[in-house]
Design a protein around this motif. Structure first.
Motif, PDB file in Angstrom:
ATOM      1  N   LYS A 140       0.676  -1.361   0.032  1.00  0.00           N
ATOM      2  CA  LYS A 140       0.037  -0.131  -0.073  1.00  0.00           C
ATOM      3  C   LYS A 140       0.920   1.199   0.009  1.00  0.00           C
ATOM      4  CE  LYS A 140      -3.977   2.098   2.156  1.00  0.00           C
ATOM      5  NZ  LYS A 140      -5.098   1.905   3.485  1.00  0.00           N
ATOM      6  N   ALA A 141       2.025   1.144   0.759  1.00  0.00           N
ATOM      7  CA  ALA A 141       3.045   2.325   0.898  1.00  0.00           C
ATOM      8  C   ALA A 141       3.341   2.559  -0.429  1.00  0.00           C
ATOM      9  CB  ALA A 141       3.785   2.266   2.029  1.00  0.00           C
ATOM     10  N   LEU A 142       3.923   1.426  -1.181  1.00  0.00           N
ATOM     11  CA  LEU A 142       4.503   1.531  -2.574  1.00  0.00           C
ATOM     12  C   LEU A 142       3.401   2.151  -3.415  1.00  0.00           C
ATOM     13  CD1 LEU A 142       7.222   0.706  -3.647  1.00  0.00           C
ATOM     14  CD2 LEU A 142       6.133  -1.588  -4.265  1.00  0.00           C
ATOM     15  N   ASN A 143       2.180   2.142  -3.195  1.00  0.00           N
ATOM     16  CA  ASN A 143       1.106   2.382  -4.074  1.00  0.00           C
ATOM     17  C   ASN A 143       0.561   3.718  -3.722  1.00  0.00           C
ATOM     18  OD1 ASN A 143       0.005   1.896  -6.852  1.00  0.00           O
ATOM     19  ND2 ASN A 143      -1.774   1.384  -5.748  1.00  0.00           N
ATOM     20  N   ASP A 144       1.278   4.714  -3.166  1.00  0.00           N
ATOM     21  CA  ASP A 144       0.795   5.948  -2.718  1.00  0.00           C
ATOM     22  C   ASP A 144      -0.429   5.692  -1.658  1.00  0.00           C
ATOM     23  OD1 ASP A 144       2.975   7.527  -4.055  1.00  0.00           O
ATOM     24  OD2 ASP A 144       1.541   7.771  -5.757  1.00  0.00           O
ATOM     25  N   ASP A 145      -0.234   4.980  -0.945  1.00  0.00           N
ATOM     26  CA  ASP A 145      -1.258   4.577   0.255  1.00  0.00           C
ATOM     27  C   ASP A 145      -2.655   4.264  -0.422  1.00  0.00           C
ATOM     28  OD1 ASP A 145       0.090   4.756   2.510  1.00  0.00           O
ATOM     29  OD2 ASP A 145      -0.110   7.134   2.702  1.00  0.00           O
ATOM     30  N   VAL A 146      -2.621   3.734  -1.679  1.00  0.00           N
ATOM     31  CA  VAL A 146      -3.737   2.951  -2.078  1.00  0.00           C
ATOM     32  C   VAL A 146      -3.506   1.608  -2.178  1.00  0.00           C
ATOM     33  CG1 VAL A 146      -5.272   2.998  -4.284  1.00  0.00           C
ATOM     34  CG2 VAL A 146      -4.119   5.099  -3.366  1.00  0.00           C
ATOM     35  N   GLN A 147      -4.452   0.911  -1.951  1.00  0.00           N
ATOM     36  CA  GLN A 147      -4.462  -0.682  -2.122  1.00  0.00           C
ATOM     37  C   GLN A 147      -3.878  -1.275  -3.298  1.00  0.00           C
ATOM     38  OE1 GLN A 147      -8.054  -3.640  -1.731  1.00  0.00           O
ATOM     39  NE2 GLN A 147      -7.281  -3.722   0.181  1.00  0.00           N
ATOM     40  N   MET A 148      -2.895  -2.011  -3.376  1.00  0.00           N
ATOM     41  CA  MET A 148      -2.491  -2.249  -4.783  1.00  0.00           C
ATOM     42  C   MET A 148      -3.183  -3.196  -5.378  1.00  0.00           C
ATOM     43  SD  MET A 148       1.566  -3.513  -5.615  1.00  0.00           S
ATOM     44  CE  MET A 148       2.360  -1.769  -5.435  1.00  0.00           C
ATOM     45  N   ARG A 149      -3.219  -3.185  -6.656  1.00  0.00           N
ATOM     46  CA  ARG A 149      -4.212  -4.049  -7.403  1.00  0.00           C
ATOM     47  C   ARG A 149      -3.267  -5.221  -8.160  1.00  0.00           C
ATOM     48  NH1 ARG A 149      -8.106  -0.549 -11.115  1.00  0.00           N
ATOM     49  NH2 ARG A 149      -6.725  -1.432 -12.802  1.00  0.00           N
ATOM     50  N   SER A 150      -3.958  -6.056  -8.514  1.00  0.00           N
ATOM     51  CA  SER A 150      -3.214  -7.108  -9.410  1.00  0.00           C
ATOM     52  C   SER A 150      -2.863  -6.912 -10.803  1.00  0.00           C
ATOM     53  CB  SER A 150      -4.358  -8.284  -9.302  1.00  0.00           C
ATOM     54  OG  SER A 150      -5.449  -8.181  -9.958  1.00  0.00           O
ATOM     55  N   ASP A 151      -2.963  -5.562 -11.075  1.00  0.00           N
ATOM     56  CA  ASP A 151      -2.246  -5.390 -12.692  1.00  0.00           C
ATOM     57  C   ASP A 151      -0.989  -4.222 -12.296  1.00  0.00           C
ATOM     58  OD1 ASP A 151      -4.430  -3.525 -11.548  1.00  0.00           O
ATOM     59  OD2 ASP A 151      -4.741  -2.866 -13.680  1.00  0.00           O
ATOM     60  N   TRP A 152      -0.014  -4.639 -12.647  1.00  0.00           N
ATOM     61  CA  TRP A 152       1.165  -3.802 -12.298  1.00  0.00           C
ATOM     62  C   TRP A 152       1.776  -3.218 -13.595  1.00  0.00           C
ATOM     63  CZ3 TRP A 152       4.371  -7.854  -8.777  1.00  0.00           C
ATOM     64  CH2 TRP A 152       3.499  -8.241  -7.857  1.00  0.00           C
ATOM     65  N   GLU A 153       1.931  -2.094 -13.873  1.00  0.00           N
ATOM     66  CA  GLU A 153       2.547  -1.387 -14.998  1.00  0.00           C
ATOM     67  C   GLU A 153       3.988  -1.277 -14.609  1.00  0.00           C
ATOM     68  OE1 GLU A 153       1.254   2.373 -17.971  1.00  0.00           O
ATOM     69  OE2 GLU A 153       0.186   1.806 -16.116  1.00  0.00           O
ATOM     70  N   LEU A 154       4.651  -1.776 -15.297  1.00  0.00           N
ATOM     71  CA  LEU A 154       6.278  -1.627 -15.244  1.00  0.00           C
ATOM     72  C   LEU A 154       6.943  -1.840 -16.565  1.00  0.00           C
ATOM     73  CD1 LEU A 154       6.628  -4.102 -12.009  1.00  0.00           C
ATOM     74  CD2 LEU A 154       6.909  -1.655 -12.134  1.00  0.00           C
ATOM     75  N   PRO A 155       7.985  -1.179 -16.782  1.00  0.00           N
ATOM     76  CA  PRO A 155       8.717  -1.141 -18.151  1.00  0.00           C
ATOM     77  C   PRO A 155       9.518  -2.614 -18.369  1.00  0.00           C
ATOM     78  CG  PRO A 155       9.903   0.000 -16.538  1.00  0.00           C
ATOM     79  CD  PRO A 155       8.705  -0.052 -15.861  1.00  0.00           C
ATOM     80  N   LEU A 156       9.795  -2.932 -19.402  1.00  0.00           N
ATOM     81  CA  LEU A 156      10.826  -3.991 -20.061  1.00  0.00           C
ATOM     82  C   LEU A 156      11.997  -3.585 -19.275  1.00  0.00           C
ATOM     83  CD1 LEU A 156       9.385  -4.636 -23.534  1.00  0.00           C
ATOM     84  CD2 LEU A 156       9.464  -6.354 -21.588  1.00  0.00           C
ATOM     85  N   CYS A 157      12.950  -4.657 -19.324  1.00  0.00           N
ATOM     86  CA  CYS A 157      14.298  -4.391 -18.885  1.00  0.00           C
ATOM     87  C   CYS A 157      15.103  -3.937 -20.129  1.00  0.00           C
ATOM     88  CB  CYS A 157      14.862  -5.878 -18.365  1.00  0.00           C
ATOM     89  SG  CYS A 157      16.524  -5.570 -18.096  1.00  0.00           S
ATOM     90  N   THR A 158      15.101  -2.490 -20.081  1.00  0.00           N
ATOM     91  CA  THR A 158      16.198  -1.976 -21.037  1.00  0.00           C
ATOM     92  C   THR A 158      17.234  -1.135 -20.478  1.00  0.00           C
ATOM     93  OG1 THR A 158      14.601  -0.214 -20.897  1.00  0.00           O
ATOM     94  CG2 THR A 158      14.040  -1.949 -22.534  1.00  0.00           C
ATOM     95  N   GLY A 159      17.664  -0.352 -21.338  1.00  0.00           N
ATOM     96  CA  GLY A 159      18.694   0.413 -20.890  1.00  0.00           C
ATOM     97  C   GLY A 159      19.972  -0.127 -20.286  1.00  0.00           C
ATOM     98  N   ASN A 160      20.476   0.674 -19.075  1.00  0.00           N
ATOM     99  CA  ASN A 160      21.486   0.145 -18.744  1.00  0.00           C
ATOM    100  C   ASN A 160      21.377  -1.139 -17.706  1.00  0.00           C
ATOM    101  OD1 ASN A 160      23.155   2.376 -19.401  1.00  0.00           O
ATOM    102  ND2 ASN A 160      22.521   3.601 -17.701  1.00  0.00           N
ATOM    103  N   GLU A 161      20.073  -1.225 -17.326  1.00  0.00           N
ATOM    104  CA  GLU A 161      19.755  -2.656 -16.796  1.00  0.00           C
ATOM    105  C   GLU A 161      20.024  -3.814 -17.570  1.00  0.00           C
ATOM    106  OE1 GLU A 161      16.121  -4.782 -14.246  1.00  0.00           O
ATOM    107  OE2 GLU A 161      16.005  -2.546 -14.875  1.00  0.00           O
ATOM    108  N   ARG A 162      19.890  -3.790 -18.706  1.00  0.00           N
ATOM    109  CA  ARG A 162      20.000  -4.878 -19.758  1.00  0.00           C
ATOM    110  C   ARG A 162      21.241  -5.228 -19.816  1.00  0.00           C
ATOM    111  NH1 ARG A 162      17.267  -9.138 -21.866  1.00  0.00           N
ATOM    112  NH2 ARG A 162      15.482  -7.987 -22.558  1.00  0.00           N
ATOM    113  N   ILE A 163      21.647  -6.589 -19.560  1.00  0.00           N
ATOM    114  CA  ILE A 163      23.074  -6.741 -19.605  1.00  0.00           C
ATOM    115  C   ILE A 163      23.428  -7.429 -21.002  1.00  0.00           C
ATOM    116  CG2 ILE A 163      24.678  -8.644 -18.594  1.00  0.00           C
ATOM    117  CD1 ILE A 163      23.049  -8.987 -16.073  1.00  0.00           C
ATOM    118  N   LYS A 164      24.517  -6.890 -21.526  1.00  0.00           N
ATOM    119  CA  LYS A 164      24.887  -7.177 -22.934  1.00  0.00           C
ATOM    120  C   LYS A 164      26.251  -7.755 -23.015  1.00  0.00           C
ATOM    121  CE  LYS A 164      21.645  -3.762 -25.188  1.00  0.00           C
ATOM    122  NZ  LYS A 164      21.469  -2.983 -26.092  1.00  0.00           N
ATOM    123  N   GLU A 165      26.461  -8.509 -24.018  1.00  0.00           N
ATOM    124  CA  GLU A 165      27.810  -9.032 -24.402  1.00  0.00           C
ATOM    125  C   GLU A 165      27.958  -8.790 -25.941  1.00  0.00           C
ATOM    126  OE1 GLU A 165      28.030 -13.144 -23.047  1.00  0.00           O
ATOM    127  OE2 GLU A 165      29.548 -12.476 -21.270  1.00  0.00           O
TER     128      GLU A 165
END
Length: 361
Positions: free
Chosen positions: A154-179
């Motif tokens: 709830k705290a992670l979601n601005d004090d609103v009960q978290m729902r079961s649909d999560w909007e998050l980006p794909l792993c891209t940019g510096n986080e994406r490990i490349k060789e």
């Protein structure tokens, strides 16, 4: 079994080496069995780096089901009685996985939709853009007392009960490990997704097993959040990358920064304590947020309305509203310096005074 290590080899064979009831959580990102018929190309004819590895290929659905049942059976064996499993997949495999989970007597808690903010387009234009993946969260059994850190979510979601649909980006940019300029792993998951799973369903010091460890996202997030991990991975190249990645992770140093204390775990402070410690006095008038109802505080901790209705902060709040129950702490206010103050704020103030070493939610 030693924790915070990667076991290299076949996932089922290595699972068999782990002791019964020794793991708190399993997070699994198994082969999706994508059944790709050939290479994919963009409209400009450039190559799409899709999953074409041998580990994602099965001779038939029956072969895939047998593999899934085998590793899930072992996963259930190593889980503690109150343990749980998360499995992520796409439309290619997740329905088959869900059926097998239920056949093995796992108890499904939620199916969570990971809605990707930046999904890969459907280049052939023959179907909708595949913009989500599904995670199944299941307890070991219906009787399991699974961990769910409700307040943290709830705290992670601005004090609103978290729902079961999560909007998050794909792993891209510096986080994406490349060789050599190419993706080191075709299905690397974003750390934000694993962080949410781990924060939601584990406690500090828990053991998290990932039987398809890949390049170590689960281990990296677990280490940062002061959880333990066991990874299983058959590809030596992925193991090498994961070890390098894990060595660079620094755990969060302060326990205070790690997690929210569940309110039910906080020391109990009865309403009468507010009167005994002078935060409220007999005769103080309480009211609801819209000032529809009012009641006076009595010396014994009960409330009294002008219509002579009496009861506890909870019972009277429910009675006045015509409801079966009421949380009086979040219903009643008192005026302080000309402003309404929730009596729960007075409780938190008193709790800090009585239990100064207690972490606050």
């Amino acid at each position: 079994m030693k924790v915070n290590q990667i076991l290299q080899g076949d996932c089922i064979a290595k699972l068999c080496q782990i002791a019964d009831q020794s793991v708190d959580l399993v997070f699994a990102d198994p082969p999706y069995n994508l059944q790709l018929a050939g290479d994919l190309s963009r409209p400009d004819q450039t190559h799409v780096d899709a999953v074409t590895d041998a580990w994602d290929k099965f001779d038939s659905f029956a072969a895939y089901d047998a593999f899934t049942a085998a590793w899930l059976t072992e996963a259930r064996r190593v889980l503690k009685p109150d343990g749980a499993v998360w499995v992520i997949g796409s439309y290619h495999n997740i329905f088959r996985v869900g059926t097998i989970l239920q056949n093995l007597d796992f108890w499904v808690l939620n199916d969570v939709i990971w809605r990707k903010t930046n999904p890969m387009p459907n280049f052939r234009g023959r179907r909708f853009t595949n913009a989500h993946e599904t995670l199944i969260w299941a307890a070991k059994s219906q009787k399991s007392r699974h961990v769910f850190n409700y307040e943290a979510m709830k705290a992670l979601n601005d004090d609103v009960q978290m729902r079961s649909d999560w909007e998050l980006p794909l792993c891209t940019g510096n986080e994406r490990i490349k060789e050599d300029g190419k993706k080191a792993h075709p299905t690397q998951k974003p750390e934000s997704l694993l962080a949410r799973v781990i924060l939601a369903s584990t406690r500090r010091g828990d053991v998290i097993l990932d039987p398809f460890f890949g390049t170590g996202t689960t281990g990296a997030v677990a280490k940062r959040l002061n959880r333990n991990f066991i990874g299983i991975e058959q590809n030596s190249g992925y193991v090498k990358i994961a070890k390098t990645r894990l060595a660079a992770v620094t755990p969060i140093a302060s326990d205070d920064l790690l997690e929210t204390t569940p309110r039910r775990a906080l020391p109990k402070v009865p309403f009468g304590n507010l009167i005994e410690h002078g935060l409220l006095k007999p005769g103080d008038r309480l009211f609801d947020a819209k000032k529809r109802f009012q009641a006076k505080v009595r010396a014994d901790g009960s409330l009294l309305t002008d219509q002579k209705q009496t009861g506890s902060i909870h019972a009277l709040g429910a009675q006045l509203q015509g409801l079966p129950s009421c949380n009086g702490w979040s219903f009643w206010h008192v005026e302080r310096d000309g402003k309404p103050v929730l009596i729960d704020q007075l409780r938190e103030k008193l709790r800090e005074e009585i239990y100064p070493s207690n972490p606050q939610s």
